[in-house]
Design a protein around this motif. Structure first.
Motif, PDB file in Angstrom:
ATOM      1  N   ILE A   1       0.911  -1.044   0.002  1.00 33.93           N
ATOM      2  CA  ILE A   1      -0.229  -0.094   0.077  1.00 33.93           C
ATOM      3  C   ILE A   1       1.095   1.269   0.097  1.00 33.93           C
ATOM      4  O   ILE A   1       2.101   1.277   0.521  1.00 33.93           O
ATOM      5  CB  ILE A   1      -0.968   0.006   1.184  1.00 33.93           C
ATOM      6  CG1 ILE A   1      -0.080  -0.428   2.493  1.00 33.93           C
ATOM      7  CG2 ILE A   1      -2.146  -1.053   1.065  1.00 33.93           C
ATOM      8  CD1 ILE A   1      -0.823  -0.046   3.806  1.00 33.93           C
ATOM      9  N   TYR A   2       0.340   2.380  -0.570  1.00 34.12           N
ATOM     10  CA  TYR A   2       1.161   3.453  -0.529  1.00 34.12           C
ATOM     11  C   TYR A   2       0.274   4.666  -0.710  1.00 34.12           C
ATOM     12  O   TYR A   2      -0.575   4.692  -1.526  1.00 34.12           O
ATOM     13  CB  TYR A   2       1.935   3.440  -1.644  1.00 34.12           C
ATOM     14  CG  TYR A   2       1.858   3.211  -3.148  1.00 34.12           C
ATOM     15  CD1 TYR A   2       1.254   4.150  -4.077  1.00 34.12           C
ATOM     16  CD2 TYR A   2       1.836   1.795  -3.446  1.00 34.12           C
ATOM     17  CE1 TYR A   2       0.778   3.796  -5.237  1.00 34.12           C
ATOM     18  CE2 TYR A   2       1.527   1.367  -4.665  1.00 34.12           C
ATOM     19  CZ  TYR A   2       0.963   2.390  -5.416  1.00 34.12           C
ATOM     20  OH  TYR A   2       0.490   1.984  -6.918  1.00 34.12           O
ATOM     21  N   PRO A   3       0.616   5.687   0.225  1.00 36.36           N
ATOM     22  CA  PRO A   3      -0.311   6.934  -0.265  1.00 36.36           C
ATOM     23  C   PRO A   3       0.441   7.844  -0.936  1.00 36.36           C
ATOM     24  O   PRO A   3       1.441   7.866  -1.450  1.00 36.36           O
ATOM     25  CB  PRO A   3      -0.280   7.810   1.282  1.00 36.36           C
ATOM     26  CG  PRO A   3       1.284   7.149   1.517  1.00 36.36           C
ATOM     27  CD  PRO A   3       1.635   6.009   1.005  1.00 36.36           C
ATOM     28  N   HIS A   4      -0.272   8.728  -1.774  1.00 37.43           N
ATOM     29  CA  HIS A   4       0.169   9.915  -2.686  1.00 37.43           C
ATOM     30  C   HIS A   4      -0.201  11.114  -2.509  1.00 37.43           C
ATOM     31  O   HIS A   4       0.220  12.234  -2.872  1.00 37.43           O
ATOM     32  CB  HIS A   4      -0.460   9.586  -3.967  1.00 37.43           C
ATOM     33  CG  HIS A   4      -1.852   9.795  -4.089  1.00 37.43           C
ATOM     34  ND1 HIS A   4      -2.782   8.601  -3.846  1.00 37.43           N
ATOM     35  CD2 HIS A   4      -2.677  10.817  -4.461  1.00 37.43           C
ATOM     36  CE1 HIS A   4      -4.111   9.146  -3.885  1.00 37.43           C
ATOM     37  NE2 HIS A   4      -4.116  10.509  -4.047  1.00 37.43           N
ATOM     38  N   LYS A   5      -0.962  11.412  -0.921  1.00 35.56           N
ATOM     39  CA  LYS A   5      -0.996  12.658  -0.401  1.00 35.56           C
ATOM     40  C   LYS A   5      -1.055  12.621   1.140  1.00 35.56           C
ATOM     41  O   LYS A   5      -1.327  11.334   1.882  1.00 35.56           O
ATOM     42  CB  LYS A   5      -2.180  13.195  -0.840  1.00 35.56           C
ATOM     43  CG  LYS A   5      -3.689  12.418  -0.610  1.00 35.56           C
ATOM     44  CD  LYS A   5      -4.843  12.844  -1.062  1.00 35.56           C
ATOM     45  CE  LYS A   5      -5.943  11.815  -1.060  1.00 35.56           C
ATOM     46  NZ  LYS A   5      -7.225  12.467  -1.541  1.00 35.56           N
ATOM     47  N   PRO A   6      -0.946  13.577   1.832  1.00 36.24           N
ATOM     48  CA  PRO A   6      -1.125  13.704   3.396  1.00 36.24           C
ATOM     49  C   PRO A   6      -2.598  13.196   3.730  1.00 36.24           C
ATOM     50  O   PRO A   6      -3.515  13.158   3.064  1.00 36.24           O
ATOM     51  CB  PRO A   6      -0.937  15.192   3.691  1.00 36.24           C
ATOM     52  CG  PRO A   6      -0.273  15.786   2.464  1.00 36.24           C
ATOM     53  CD  PRO A   6      -0.569  15.069   1.296  1.00 36.24           C
ATOM     54  N   GLY A   7      -2.487  12.288   5.036  1.00 35.89           N
ATOM     55  CA  GLY A   7      -3.886  12.027   5.679  1.00 35.89           C
ATOM     56  C   GLY A   7      -4.363  10.472   5.107  1.00 35.89           C
ATOM     57  O   GLY A   7      -5.318  10.259   5.395  1.00 35.89           O
ATOM     58  N   MET A   8      -3.441  10.146   4.312  1.00 35.36           N
ATOM     59  CA  MET A   8      -3.976   8.735   3.633  1.00 35.36           C
ATOM     60  C   MET A   8      -3.340   7.645   4.371  1.00 35.36           C
ATOM     61  O   MET A   8      -3.955   6.485   4.301  1.00 35.36           O
ATOM     62  CB  MET A   8      -3.595   8.866   2.203  1.00 35.36           C
ATOM     63  CG  MET A   8      -4.263   7.752   1.420  1.00 35.36           C
ATOM     64  SD  MET A   8      -3.869   8.148  -0.548  1.00 35.36           S
ATOM     65  CE  MET A   8      -4.527   6.434  -0.976  1.00 35.36           C
ATOM     66  N   ALA A   9      -2.039   7.809   4.768  1.00 34.61           N
ATOM     67  CA  ALA A   9      -1.309   6.681   5.222  1.00 34.61           C
ATOM     68  C   ALA A   9      -1.842   5.884   6.474  1.00 34.61           C
ATOM     69  O   ALA A   9      -2.116   4.680   6.558  1.00 34.61           O
ATOM     70  CB  ALA A   9       0.239   7.033   5.450  1.00 34.61           C
ATOM     71  N   ARG A  10      -2.398   6.751   7.484  1.00 34.93           N
ATOM     72  CA  ARG A  10      -2.972   6.004   8.636  1.00 34.93           C
ATOM     73  C   ARG A  10      -4.112   5.297   8.127  1.00 34.93           C
ATOM     74  O   ARG A  10      -4.485   4.052   8.810  1.00 34.93           O
ATOM     75  CB  ARG A  10      -3.426   6.951   9.752  1.00 34.93           C
ATOM     76  CG  ARG A  10      -3.874   6.648  10.744  1.00 34.93           C
ATOM     77  CD  ARG A  10      -4.527   7.676  11.782  1.00 34.93           C
ATOM     78  NE  ARG A  10      -3.323   8.659  12.160  1.00 34.93           N
ATOM     79  CZ  ARG A  10      -2.528   8.401  13.360  1.00 34.93           C
ATOM     80  NH1 ARG A  10      -2.749   7.352  14.061  1.00 34.93           N
ATOM     81  NH2 ARG A  10      -1.569   9.636  13.732  1.00 34.93           N
ATOM     82  N   TRP A  11      -4.853   5.662   7.546  1.00 36.19           N
ATOM     83  CA  TRP A  11      -6.323   5.031   7.036  1.00 36.19           C
ATOM     84  C   TRP A  11      -5.936   3.668   6.172  1.00 36.19           C
ATOM     85  O   TRP A  11      -6.460   2.771   6.497  1.00 36.19           O
ATOM     86  CB  TRP A  11      -7.232   5.760   5.950  1.00 36.19           C
ATOM     87  CG  TRP A  11      -8.203   5.192   5.263  1.00 36.19           C
ATOM     88  CD1 TRP A  11      -9.208   4.711   5.830  1.00 36.19           C
ATOM     89  CD2 TRP A  11      -8.274   4.859   3.960  1.00 36.19           C
ATOM     90  NE1 TRP A  11     -10.129   3.867   5.076  1.00 36.19           N
ATOM     91  CE2 TRP A  11      -9.528   4.137   3.558  1.00 36.19           C
ATOM     92  CE3 TRP A  11      -7.413   5.147   2.841  1.00 36.19           C
ATOM     93  CZ2 TRP A  11     -10.009   3.666   2.447  1.00 36.19           C
ATOM     94  CZ3 TRP A  11      -7.911   4.721   1.387  1.00 36.19           C
ATOM     95  CH2 TRP A  11      -9.086   3.916   1.580  1.00 36.19           C
ATOM     96  N   LEU A  12      -4.699   3.767   5.232  1.00 31.53           N
ATOM     97  CA  LEU A  12      -4.196   2.549   4.621  1.00 31.53           C
ATOM     98  C   LEU A  12      -3.798   1.685   5.715  1.00 31.53           C
ATOM     99  O   LEU A  12      -4.008   0.264   5.413  1.00 31.53           O
ATOM    100  CB  LEU A  12      -3.428   3.044   3.373  1.00 31.53           C
ATOM    101  CG  LEU A  12      -3.705   3.615   2.383  1.00 31.53           C
ATOM    102  CD1 LEU A  12      -2.816   4.107   1.571  1.00 31.53           C
ATOM    103  CD2 LEU A  12      -4.500   2.659   1.568  1.00 31.53           C
ATOM    104  N   ASN A  13      -3.009   2.091   6.708  1.00 31.66           N
ATOM    105  CA  ASN A  13      -2.782   1.162   7.710  1.00 31.66           C
ATOM    106  C   ASN A  13      -3.677   0.510   8.414  1.00 31.66           C
ATOM    107  O   ASN A  13      -3.485  -0.783   8.673  1.00 31.66           O
ATOM    108  CB  ASN A  13      -1.476   1.957   8.485  1.00 31.66           C
ATOM    109  CG  ASN A  13      -0.301   2.533   7.862  1.00 31.66           C
ATOM    110  OD1 ASN A  13       0.132   1.697   6.846  1.00 31.66           O
ATOM    111  ND2 ASN A  13       0.245   3.292   8.557  1.00 31.66           N
TER     112      ASN A  13
END
Length: 296
Positions: free
Chosen positions: A83-95
């Protein structure tokens, strides 16, 4: 007509690892994501987005349960949910999603990610307190400098914990502002204990990333897409460097990029076999090195 979800050569995958005397395969570079994210990724590939630079037909276009069945049918004993985010605020949700996926999918190595943002150190610390087995960083898609000050504590904590990070940092298929060996060399100078797994062998800067692997014992390389006919067309691996790849063979790991590959899974394995680096090298790459790195 070929059955839906079946690619050319699928029936050869099991024979490949059995002939090597392996119990199966470990694939360190597979993508499982929330469905709405997966749909957007598929749409990007279908449109041959600007980071791809060419048409990219997806070989394994199927639902999550079908993708799991295909991997298990291939004999893949452990895999990841890159998984990988492309913008702020996305990583915690993906995790959070990846933690749930790993909980219901015991053969998946629990994967987490991060992005340069103010709370990155906090949510990475929470992952490290949990059962995370591997992190994914995507410098190209994220468009960030891995040396960003907001990530300094993140890298330090991950290095101290000894958790591997699969990082797309090479400039293939299209270069980004912060791709290439330079930023990674600077990162390793600051955090030499990092266990980085350089995705795609650092394509196309193969020899530069081999340099880093030779200098840093924690640097590994994954084979994702390397040596396939598709990759060799635009980014051929220099044959004079094969001896160097053999010499760091205990830190080379098989990765496929399943399901977003434009050819059958067997081709990725047979592309490694035709390098003629020996069965011991193949056994390490396709199973032994991953088993050691992840304690399988």
């Amino acid at each position: 007509m070929r059955e839906a979800g079946v690619a050319e050569g699928d029936e050869r995958v099991g024979a490949f690892w059995r002939e090597l005397g392996l119990p199966g395969l470990i694939d360190v570079h597979t993508h499982f994501m929330p469905e709405r994210v997966m749909a957007k990724v598929r749409a990007y590939f279908d449109a041959a987005g600007p980071l791809l630079g060419r048409e990219w037909p997806i070989a394994y276009r199927m639902e999550e349960d079908e993708r799991l069945a295909v991997l298990r049918g291939f004999g893949v004993r452990a895999f990841t949910s890159m998984i990988y985010p492309h913008k702020p605020g996305m990583a915690r949700w993906l995790n959070g999603w990846a933690a749930g996926f790993a909980a219901r999918t015991p053969d998946c190595l629990r994967t987490a990610t991060f992005f340069p943002e103010d709370d990155a150190a906090a949510y990475v610390a929470a992952e490290l307190d949990g059962e995370v087995r591997v992190f994914k960083a995507h410098v190209q898609v994220g468009g960030y400098d891995p040396g960003d000050a907001r990530l300094d504590a993140v890298w330090g904590a991950i290095a101290d914990a000894g958790i591997p990070v699969v990082i797309h940092c090479g400039s293939g298929p299209m270069p980004g502002k912060h791709t290439g060996p330079g930023p990674i060399g600077r990162l390793l100078a600051r955090h030499p204990g990092l266990r980085l797994v350089i995705a795609h062998l650092g394509m196309p800067e193969y020899t530069d990333f081999l340099d880093l692997a030779e200098r840093h014992p924690g640097v590994h390389l994954d084979t994702t897409m390397a040596f396939t006919d598709f990759a060799e067309h635009d980014a051929p691996f220099p044959r004079e460097a094969l001896g160097r790849l053999r010499d760091v063979g205990d830190r080379v790991l098989f990765g496929s990029d399943f399901p977003h590959i434009p050819y059958g899974y067997a081709h990725a394995l047979e592309a490694l076999e035709r390098l003629e680096l020996g069965d011991d090298w193949l056994r390490g790459v396709c199973y032994g090195n991953g088993a050691r790195l992840f304690g399988i």
